[in-house]
Design a protein around this motif. Structure first.
Motif, PDB file in Angstrom:
ATOM      1  N   CYS A  36       0.754  -1.199   0.052  1.00 16.39           N
ATOM      2  CA  CYS A  36       0.003   0.028  -0.017  1.00 16.39           C
ATOM      3  C   CYS A  36       0.851   1.201   0.082  1.00 16.39           C
ATOM      4  CB  CYS A  36      -0.980   0.109   1.285  1.00 16.39           C
ATOM      5  SG  CYS A  36      -2.178  -1.256   0.981  1.00 16.39           S
ATOM      6  N   ARG A  37       2.001   1.178   0.876  1.00 17.88           N
ATOM      7  CA  ARG A  37       2.987   2.346   0.864  1.00 17.88           C
ATOM      8  C   ARG A  37       3.445   2.647  -0.664  1.00 17.88           C
ATOM      9  NH1 ARG A  37       7.547   2.126   4.956  1.00 17.88           N
ATOM     10  NH2 ARG A  37       8.254   3.807   3.486  1.00 17.88           N
ATOM     11  N   ARG A  38       3.967   1.616  -1.349  1.00 23.90           N
ATOM     12  CA  ARG A  38       4.629   1.463  -2.714  1.00 23.90           C
ATOM     13  C   ARG A  38       3.507   2.133  -3.502  1.00 23.90           C
ATOM     14  NH1 ARG A  38       6.507   2.895  -6.342  1.00 23.90           N
ATOM     15  NH2 ARG A  38       7.839   1.637  -7.771  1.00 23.90           N
ATOM     16  N   LEU A  39       2.284   1.864  -3.519  1.00 22.43           N
ATOM     17  CA  LEU A  39       1.219   2.124  -4.626  1.00 22.43           C
ATOM     18  C   LEU A  39       1.110   3.439  -4.136  1.00 22.43           C
ATOM     19  CD1 LEU A  39      -1.064  -0.997  -4.783  1.00 22.43           C
ATOM     20  CD2 LEU A  39       0.662  -0.191  -6.347  1.00 22.43           C
ATOM     21  N   GLN A  40       0.870   4.111  -3.068  1.00 22.14           N
ATOM     22  CA  GLN A  40       0.520   5.357  -2.807  1.00 22.14           C
ATOM     23  C   GLN A  40       1.726   6.253  -3.032  1.00 22.14           C
ATOM     24  OE1 GLN A  40      -2.377   6.619  -1.317  1.00 22.14           O
ATOM     25  NE2 GLN A  40      -1.494   8.360  -2.318  1.00 22.14           N
ATOM     26  N   ALA A  41       2.884   5.751  -2.904  1.00 22.61           N
ATOM     27  CA  ALA A  41       4.221   6.674  -3.355  1.00 22.61           C
ATOM     28  C   ALA A  41       3.971   6.919  -5.081  1.00 22.61           C
ATOM     29  CB  ALA A  41       5.417   5.867  -2.991  1.00 22.61           C
ATOM     30  N   LEU A  42       3.713   5.702  -5.609  1.00 19.90           N
ATOM     31  CA  LEU A  42       3.480   5.588  -7.135  1.00 19.90           C
ATOM     32  C   LEU A  42       2.445   6.812  -7.708  1.00 19.90           C
ATOM     33  CD1 LEU A  42       4.173   4.633  -9.859  1.00 19.90           C
ATOM     34  CD2 LEU A  42       2.636   2.839  -9.387  1.00 19.90           C
ATOM     35  N   VAL A  43       1.265   6.791  -6.864  1.00 19.67           N
ATOM     36  CA  VAL A  43       0.237   7.669  -7.351  1.00 19.67           C
ATOM     37  C   VAL A  43       0.879   9.181  -6.966  1.00 19.67           C
ATOM     38  CG1 VAL A  43      -2.086   8.684  -6.797  1.00 19.67           C
ATOM     39  CG2 VAL A  43      -1.631   6.051  -6.926  1.00 19.67           C
ATOM     40  N   ASP A  44       1.410   9.365  -5.915  1.00 23.19           N
ATOM     41  CA  ASP A  44       1.684  10.751  -5.806  1.00 23.19           C
ATOM     42  C   ASP A  44       2.863  11.138  -6.534  1.00 23.19           C
ATOM     43  OD1 ASP A  44       0.308  10.638  -3.442  1.00 23.19           O
ATOM     44  OD2 ASP A  44       2.114  10.354  -1.897  1.00 23.19           O
ATOM     45  N   PHE A  45       3.769  10.183  -7.099  1.00 23.02           N
ATOM     46  CA  PHE A  45       4.727  10.684  -7.986  1.00 23.02           C
ATOM     47  C   PHE A  45       4.168  11.178  -9.304  1.00 23.02           C
ATOM     48  CE2 PHE A  45       7.943   9.504 -11.603  1.00 23.02           C
ATOM     49  CZ  PHE A  45       8.889  10.567 -10.970  1.00 23.02           C
ATOM     50  N   MET A  46       3.136  10.042  -9.720  1.00 21.42           N
ATOM     51  CA  MET A  46       2.580  10.392 -11.206  1.00 21.42           C
ATOM     52  C   MET A  46       1.789  11.585 -10.942  1.00 21.42           C
ATOM     53  SD  MET A  46       0.732   6.391 -11.722  1.00 21.42           S
ATOM     54  CE  MET A  46      -0.298   6.951 -13.013  1.00 21.42           C
ATOM     55  N   VAL A  47       0.849  11.989 -10.101  1.00 26.70           N
ATOM     56  CA  VAL A  47       0.303  13.066  -9.912  1.00 26.70           C
ATOM     57  C   VAL A  47       0.933  14.319 -10.137  1.00 26.70           C
ATOM     58  CG1 VAL A  47      -1.271  14.409  -8.660  1.00 26.70           C
ATOM     59  CG2 VAL A  47      -1.719  11.921  -8.876  1.00 26.70           C
ATOM     60  N   ALA A  48       2.227  14.191  -9.173  1.00 30.18           N
ATOM     61  CA  ALA A  48       2.956  15.534  -9.218  1.00 30.18           C
ATOM     62  C   ALA A  48       3.529  15.691 -10.547  1.00 30.18           C
ATOM     63  CB  ALA A  48       4.049  15.093  -8.029  1.00 30.18           C
TER      64      ALA A  48
END
Length: 257
Positions: free
Chosen positions: A205-217
């Protein structure tokens, strides 16, 4: 030259035994890391050849079939699953020592994660693994490589190879029971410890949230590729899978124990 299919459509070419692809600020670091892997005897990653004056990365071609469709009997087989987990473990072993021995300034596409145990591939998914028959034999596309704990890499690999994704998504090949079984097989073949298994659901879950944050940014900063991904719903899919994992967290923990 032959245009290669997959990510970055129209930008990756094969010229004999070489692959020509776009480079980034992180590419010199990645090339030094790839040389480190070869010096450690790991031959399942591309050989770094050059960074051209035109800003193109040139690496050795990794032979094998690449396919992300786990419903494919070859790619989704248990034998393939086990060989992929073992390949990831071998890669992690070869990765050891680079962060301590490389004395140059390092740039990475993705932000490092603590503790910085090794350099993780960070996208060890079927579409980045070359296969021959029912065996995983090579790893490609090291753009996202960055320092992180081993579990950071294992978490994303299990997410992709089980895959631990909502079966309501028509692209997901297996139901929950089969996903749980495949996750346990992958962890066992990798050699995951009891502690790593206990921490795995939350780390995914941490890894996926980090991926989402990076994509959106990245999309907000004007990166067209990530903007297209976000527009296509990729970030929403990952967030949905975080919810899916949270719903079945206890069952996953039981299956991995």
């Amino acid at each position: 030259m032959k245009l290669l299919e997959g990510g970055r459509t129209g930008q990756i070419w094969r010229d004999g035994d070489s692959v020509i692809r776009p480079s980034g600020a992180w590419t010199p670091t990645v090339h030094r890391f790839l040389r480190h892997l070869r010096n450690r005897g790991f031959r399942a990653a591309p050989e770094p050849i050059a960074i051209s004056a035109e800003g193109q990365e040139v690496v050795g071609y990794v032979a094998g079939r690449v396919c992300e469709d786990l419903s494919d009997p070859l790619v989704g087989s248990e034998r393939m699953l086990i060989s992929a987990a073992r390949l990831l473990h071998e890669f992690h072993s070869a990765s050891e020592g680079f962060l301590e021995s490389d004395g140059e300034i390092k740039a990475w596409m993705l932000p490092p994660q603590e503790p910085r145990e090794i350099v993780c591939h960070a996208d060890f998914a079927p579409y980045n693994v070359a296969t021959v028959d029912h065996e995983a034999v090579g790893i490609i596309d090291f753009d996202t490589a960055h320092p992180a704990p081993r579990l950071w890499d294992l978490a994303y690999a299990v997410y992709r190879w089980a895959p631990l994704s909502d079966p309501a998504n028509p692209a997901v090949a297996f139901d929950l029971d089969e996903q749980m079984r495949r996750a346990e097989i992958f962890c066992t073949a990798y050699g995951a410890t009891v502690e790593e298994r206990r921490r795995l659901p939350d780390m995914i879950c941490r890894r996926l949230q980090a991926l989402v944050d990076f994509m959106v940014a990245s999309a907000a900063a004007g990166d067209e590729s990530f903007a297209e991904d976000v527009s296509a719903g990729d970030a929403r899919l990952y967030l949905n899978d975080i919810g899916y994992l949270g719903m079945h967290r206890n069952r996953l923990l039981k299956g991995l124990s």
